[in-house]
Motif scaffolding. Structure first.
Motif, short mmCIF file in Angstrom:
data_model
loop_
_atom_site.label_atom_id
_atom_site.label_comp_id
_atom_site.label_asym_id
_atom_site.label_seq_id
_atom_site.Cartn_x
_atom_site.Cartn_y
_atom_site.Cartn_z
N THR A 93 -60.33 51.06 51.83
CA THR A 93 -59.55 52.39 51.72
C THR A 93 -60.41 53.53 51.91
O THR A 93 -60.52 54.46 52.66
CB THR A 93 -58.55 52.65 50.53
N ALA A 94 -61.65 53.69 51.02
CA ALA A 94 -62.48 54.69 50.96
C ALA A 94 -63.10 54.53 52.55
O ALA A 94 -63.35 55.87 53.02
CB ALA A 94 -63.68 54.35 50.13
N VAL A 95 -63.76 53.66 53.09
CA VAL A 95 -64.31 53.72 54.35
C VAL A 95 -63.31 53.98 55.35
O VAL A 95 -63.64 54.87 56.47
CB VAL A 95 -65.06 52.32 54.48
N THR A 96 -61.97 53.55 55.15
CA THR A 96 -61.10 53.71 56.45
C THR A 96 -60.68 55.26 56.40
O THR A 96 -60.28 56.05 57.50
CB THR A 96 -59.81 53.00 56.07
N LEU A 97 -60.67 55.65 54.96
CA LEU A 97 -60.27 57.43 55.07
C LEU A 97 -61.38 58.01 55.73
O LEU A 97 -61.14 59.13 56.07
CB LEU A 97 -59.76 57.43 53.67
N ALA A 178 -55.04 54.27 44.59
CA ALA A 178 -54.15 55.47 44.68
C ALA A 178 -55.19 56.78 44.73
O ALA A 178 -54.82 57.57 45.29
CB ALA A 178 -53.25 55.45 43.35
N GLU A 179 -56.16 56.89 43.72
CA GLU A 179 -56.90 58.06 43.59
C GLU A 179 -57.51 58.41 45.15
O GLU A 179 -57.54 59.31 45.61
CB GLU A 179 -58.19 57.62 42.93
N GLU A 180 -58.09 57.21 45.90
CA GLU A 180 -58.50 57.50 47.29
C GLU A 180 -57.40 58.04 48.33
O GLU A 180 -57.76 58.74 48.99
CB GLU A 180 -58.99 56.17 47.89
N LEU A 181 -56.15 57.35 47.96
CA LEU A 181 -55.26 57.80 49.08
C LEU A 181 -54.76 59.15 48.63
O LEU A 181 -54.39 59.98 49.68
CB LEU A 181 -54.03 56.79 48.94
N THR A 182 -54.41 59.66 47.33
CA THR A 182 -53.97 60.95 47.03
C THR A 182 -55.08 61.84 47.50
O THR A 182 -54.85 62.97 47.53
CB THR A 182 -53.48 60.76 45.78
N ALA A 183 -56.27 61.44 47.42
CA ALA A 183 -57.31 62.63 47.75
C ALA A 183 -57.21 63.15 49.07
O ALA A 183 -57.58 64.46 49.14
CB ALA A 183 -58.69 61.64 47.77
N VAL A 184 -56.41 62.80 50.04
CA VAL A 184 -56.32 63.25 51.55
C VAL A 184 -55.56 64.77 51.09
O VAL A 184 -55.70 65.79 51.59
CB VAL A 184 -55.70 62.29 52.46
N PHE A 226 -51.72 47.96 58.91
CA PHE A 226 -50.30 48.33 59.13
C PHE A 226 -49.71 49.17 58.06
O PHE A 226 -48.74 49.86 58.31
CB PHE A 226 -49.68 47.03 59.69
N LEU A 227 -50.25 49.01 56.96
CA LEU A 227 -49.70 50.02 55.86
C LEU A 227 -50.26 51.28 55.50
O LEU A 227 -49.59 52.13 54.78
CB LEU A 227 -49.78 48.95 54.47
N MET A 228 -51.66 51.27 56.08
CA MET A 228 -52.28 52.54 55.88
C MET A 228 -51.70 53.63 56.25
O MET A 228 -51.58 54.65 55.44
CB MET A 228 -53.64 52.33 56.57
N PRO A 229 -51.20 54.07 57.59
CA PRO A 229 -50.39 55.14 57.60
C PRO A 229 -49.24 55.59 56.78
O PRO A 229 -49.22 56.43 56.17
CB PRO A 229 -49.86 54.80 59.22
N GLY A 230 -48.57 54.46 56.53
CA GLY A 230 -47.55 54.72 55.21
C GLY A 230 -47.91 54.76 54.01
O GLY A 230 -47.39 55.70 53.03
N ALA A 231 -49.06 54.35 53.68
CA ALA A 231 -49.72 54.47 52.25
C ALA A 231 -50.15 56.11 52.22
O ALA A 231 -49.92 56.68 51.12
CB ALA A 231 -50.92 53.54 52.13
N VAL A 232 -50.80 56.58 53.37
CA VAL A 232 -51.19 57.91 53.23
C VAL A 232 -50.29 58.77 53.17
O VAL A 232 -49.95 59.87 52.46
CB VAL A 232 -52.04 58.22 54.83
N ALA A 233 -48.76 58.81 54.05
CA ALA A 233 -47.91 59.38 53.78
C ALA A 233 -47.03 59.48 52.49
O ALA A 233 -46.94 60.49 51.84
CB ALA A 233 -46.64 58.82 54.88
N GLY A 234 -47.12 58.14 51.84
CA GLY A 234 -46.48 58.18 50.39
C GLY A 234 -47.32 58.67 49.40
O GLY A 234 -46.90 59.52 48.51
#
Length: 265
Positions: A93-97, A178-184, A226-234
């Motif tokens: 997640t960190a690298v992808t973000l 969750a921390e990495e995803l909400t960081a955006v 495939f879940l990353m776009p929805g994970a960032v949206a969520g």
């Protein structure tokens, strides 16, 4: 326990959001595809080398009789691979973000725009955004590494090491995922890493309900992409509710504090 269910609800809301907007789904796939090829090679290498690593780390078992030597080393080999997956989930997640910073910033802004109200902007340049994201990711990964070392050591405890430890590893993985995803979304709201961690600690079960299912799903081959776009949206929807007026534990931050980026963590 209701927070666990609510956290999982954000996972589903995010996936539904991108499912209704195919263009944004395709847009968000690109960074994950790039990172996937790199991580797939690393995990294949770990799979081939884990048994040699365990044999090197347990010379005291060389003289053990069968089947105890095989049982110990098989269990530890499995544990090494589980911990490798644990680190892969968090670092993926960190690298992808980081790779997809411009992609996910745009996606997160679109979620905010679609939900109405203010659409926060950091006001920082892309390179400044990338630097802050990379620095914060390193700080998070250092925390994950400390947990990983402790969990690896606990893995030598009979029974607990093969049952409780993997479960704890997924909880830790899910929390920091969750921390990495909400960081955006939270970085655009001017929150530095220290404040983000305080905010998430105030709703641990909610965060675990969001992060752990994703951590488990990310173990399925190609699922993370495939879940990353929805994970960032969520995660953006989650961040909106956590920072909404009247919610608990909303730390101060502000664009100036984030731009400075000098708060100790």
């Amino acid at each position: 326990m209701s927070d666990l269910g609510a956290g999982f609800g954000y996972v589903m809301k995010g996936q539904r959001w991108v499912a209704r907007r195919g263009r944004w789904f395709g847009f968000g796939l690109l960074p994950g595809l790039i990172t996937l090829f790199v991580y797939a090679g690393a995990l294949v290498g770990l799979g081939h080398g884990a048994d040699d690593l365990v044999a090197w780390a347990t010379p005291f078992a060389d003289a053990w009789s069968s089947p105890w030597q095989a049982l110990l080393r098989t269990a530890l080999t499995a544990l090494v691979f589980v911990l490798g997956l644990f680190l892969a989930v968090v670092t993926f997640t960190a690298v992808t973000l980081l790779v997809g910073q411009p992609f996910y910033e745009s996606l997160s802004e679109e979620v905010d725009r679609g939900e109405g109200g203010e659409v926060p902007e950091s006001g920082l340049s892309l390179w400044r955004e990338l630097w802050i994201s990379a620095r914060d990711s390193v700080r998070v990964l250092l925390r994950v590494a400390l947990y990983g070392i402790a969990l690896f050591a606990c893995g030598f405890i009979p029974v607990i090491g093969q049952t409780v430890v993997p479960a704890l590893a997924f909880c830790v993985s899910g929390y920091f995922l969750a921390e990495e995803l909400t960081a955006v979304a939270l970085q655009r709201r001017g929150m530095v890493l220290k404040d983000r961690l305080v905010l998430l600690r105030g709703r641990r079960l909610l965060v675990l309900g969001f992060g752990v299912p994703l951590a488990l799903a990310f173990l399925v081959p190609f699922a993370a992409v495939f879940l990353m776009p929805g994970a960032v949206a969520g995660a953006t929807l989650l961040a909106r509710d956590l920072t909404a007026p009247g919610t608990d534990a909303k730390p101060g931050g502000g664009p100036d504090a984030r731009a400075a980026g000098d708060q100790p963590v």
